[in-house]
Design an enzyme around this catalytic site. Structure first.
Site, PDB file in Angstrom:
ATOM      1  N   SER A  66       0.028   9.402  13.699  1.00 38.55           N
ATOM      2  CA  SER A  66      -0.209   7.963  13.603  1.00 38.55           C
ATOM      3  C   SER A  66      -0.709   7.366  14.925  1.00 38.55           C
ATOM      4  CB  SER A  66       1.075   7.243  13.164  1.00 38.55           C
ATOM      5  OG  SER A  66       1.991   7.205  14.223  1.00 38.55           O
ATOM      6  N   LYS A 103       4.923   4.102  19.311  1.00 40.22           N
ATOM      7  CA  LYS A 103       4.035   3.021  18.863  1.00 40.22           C
ATOM      8  C   LYS A 103       3.369   2.389  20.077  1.00 40.22           C
ATOM      9  CE  LYS A 103       5.256   2.872  14.420  1.00 40.22           C
ATOM     10  NZ  LYS A 103       4.317   3.031  13.323  1.00 40.22           N
TER      11      LYS A 103
END
Lengths: 146, 426
Positions: A66, A103
């Site tokens: 991701s 993230k």
């Protein structure tokens, strides 16, 4: 009294060879001091480069794709520094619903959120979830299969 | 002033740093070998699960309350302990580890009115950098610092930091509420005898007559009393403290980088520690070894490692303890560093009398333990009769195969490349 002590008791403790590589550079023939010897303490040390706060630095391994747009790939090693104040734009390790995730920390219209580097994953607003920033990623180590 | 910095539920807190899902649920840390609880989260404590509860007795509770049990991960705890110490080092010129989860630190030079702020910053810093919640107790003596720490932990109003002066109204009010069984170094028998004299609170003990206390009890209790008044009587290596850990360490006369010297010192410390352990009829579950370079020699590379080696079974056998210590030393030693000090700490002590040990014995283990006890008794008797060191041990080879039993070990997140925390990018 021999049965009271292990067999090596009579001998003084012998230093053992340790599995550390000898890094001391040496000239080819013995007897001559290596011209490099004066410099040995100055060998470049990756720790010095990547680990600024040893007590607060942790290594982690990435699972998943991701964050691939930020060059953080599956299997990479993260150097995570808990001493750094997270700022927008930082790649961070965060706790989201009991999971540890990597993230990008961003501000959208003044609201902090955690974003992925892959359009398949939606941003997570920091405010309305049980989440918390664990540490700031200072470096990513990508090793090639060589 | 002396501070005692103590991590809250240290083993569980270490696990929680890397496993956030353990936050808020009852967690127990098990010894690997005898399968009983050696550390508990507050949630587990409130389910009335005592220390030493065998794991199999928890099965029903486990289903009912979702208790999580993990094996003790000493390598992780040792590393986290070193990190905690490193942070405390930046707040104090003099830091002495007291056990795996506690350090004493001097705050000389910090102005009195800034002390509390200083300690709050320290506390935040440890939480932030290492992820561990700690409490700080500060006072003029070790006994009071220990008490202040206890207060900081027990009374939420203090928000983790308690500065306790030797005198004053606040000190009196606190010490009147503290019963003597909560004091450092005061065991159950002593409590009962003091009750007979009408001494129930810390304040009453503080105000007793020191001479009377010495005559009827011991010099140690007199020292505790004087320490409660703010008169320092205890130094680090006094044998006075209660039996939670045994530390033997010493500085070398000169700096050394020689593994032979270090092995010899570690061997002696391990034997000395094992002797003390037997004298108090205890058993240790793990051995910590540390090395220190001289921080005042700026021209030297600083290296202050420590490591913990778990013992296969709780033991007081000098041979096993020395072997474990030797193994730990081999793990942390690096050539070309100038070491000033080395030490050995015996951790997670339990009473030898606790018969539940036998419950978990493998066949033949009881016989082995008995043999070991006889051998050690002989060794102690000889050394007692003919002088210390008459019979001592050689050092086992540091590279000998070393078996650890790690039944349900959580990953060693900070000390093994193969066991790093997996962070999700999904």
């Amino acid at each position: 009294m021999t049965d009271l002590t292990p067999r090596r008791a009579a001998m003084s403790p012998t230093p053992q060879a340790l599995p550390y590589p000898q890094v001391r550079p040496r000239a080819g023939f013995s007897g001559f001091p290596s011209p490099a010897e004066d410099y040995e303490e100055r060998a470049l040390d990756l720790n010095e480069r990547l680990v600024k706060n040893p007590a607060a630095t942790f290594f982690m391994q990435v699972e998943g794709d991701s964050m691939i747009d930020y060059q953080v790939g599956d299997g990479d090693t993260l150097v995570v520094d808990r001493a750094l104040e997270p700022l927008p734009g930082h790649i961070v390790v965060a706790l989201v619903d009991g999971e540890v995730v990597v993230k990008r920390y961003e501000q959208h219209h003044g609201r902090p959120q955690l974003c992925s580097g892959n359009p398949r994953y939606a941003p997570i607003p920091l405010s309305d979830r049980d989440c918390q920033i664990w540490g700031v990623v200072r470096a990513v180590i990508h090793e090639y299969p060589v | 002033m002396i501070g005692l910095i103590d991590a809250n539920n240290f083993y569980v807190s270490c696990e929680r740093v890397f496993q956030p899902r353990l936050e808020g649920i009852p967690v127990g840390v098990l010894s690997n070998n005898d399968g009983c609880v050696i550390a508990r989260s507050p949630e587990l404590k409130s389910l009335d699960v005592g220390l030493g509860t065998p794991a199999y007795r928890l099965q029903a509770l486990q289903r009912q309350h979702g208790i999580e049990l993990v094996s003790s991960n000493y390598e992780l705890y040792g590393d986290m302990s070193a990190r905690m110490r490193a942070v405390v080092d930046t707040f104090s010129p003099w830091v002495e580890p007291y056990s795996i989860d506690e350090v004493f630190a001097r705050f000389d030079g910090v102005p009195d009115d800034e002390l509390e702020t200083h300690c709050r910053r320290l506390r935040q810093r440890v939480q932030r950098l290492v992820g561990l919640p700690v409490c700080v107790g500060v006072a003029p003596t070790r006994t009071l610092a220990k008490l202040a720490n206890h207060i900081a932990k027990q009374m939420p109003a203090h928000r983790g930091v308690c500065v306790l002066r030797a005198d004053g109204e606040a000190t009196r009010a606190l010490m009147q509420r503290i019963t003597i069984d909560q004091l450092w170094g005061i065991g159950r028998q002593l409590v009962e005898r003091l009750h007979l004299l009408g001494i129930h609170s810390a304040w009453e003990l503080r105000n007793a007559d020191p001479k009377h206390i010495r005559r009827h009890f011991s010099v140690n209790l007199e020292r505790t009393l004087l320490e409660l008044r703010g008169i320092p009587c205890l130094e680090m290596h006094d044998g006075n403290d209660t039996k939670q850990r045994i530390m033997t360490s010493r500085s070398f006369g000169r700096l050394t980088d020689d593994l032979g010297d270090l092995r010899e010192a570690v061997r002696q410390h391990a034997q000395r520690g094992a002797e003390k352990l037997r004298r108090q009829r205890g058993l240790a579950r793990a051995v910590l070894v540390f090395l220190r370079t001289n921080r005042h020699r700026a021209e030297h590379v600083q290296y202050n490692p420590s490591t913990i080696v778990e013992l296969d079974c709780p033991t007081a056998d000098s041979r096993l303890i020395a072997a474990a210590a030797g193994h730990g030393l081999a793990r942390i030693y690096r050539p070309r560093h100038w070491f000033m000090k080395t030490g050995v700490m015996l951790l997670d002590l339990i009473d030898a009398e606790r018969q539940q040990l036998a419950l978990f014995d493998a066949p033949g283990q009881a016989v082995e333990r008995e043999r070991s006890e006889r051998l050690m008794a002989t060794l102690d008797a000889l050394n007692h009769a003919m002088g210390r060191g008459t019979v001592h041990l050689g050092m086992p080879r540091g590279d000998a195969a070393w078996h650890l039993r790690c039944a349900h070990l959580t990953p060693r997140y900070t000390t093994r490349w193969g066991e790093l925390l997996r962070v999700q990018a999904r």
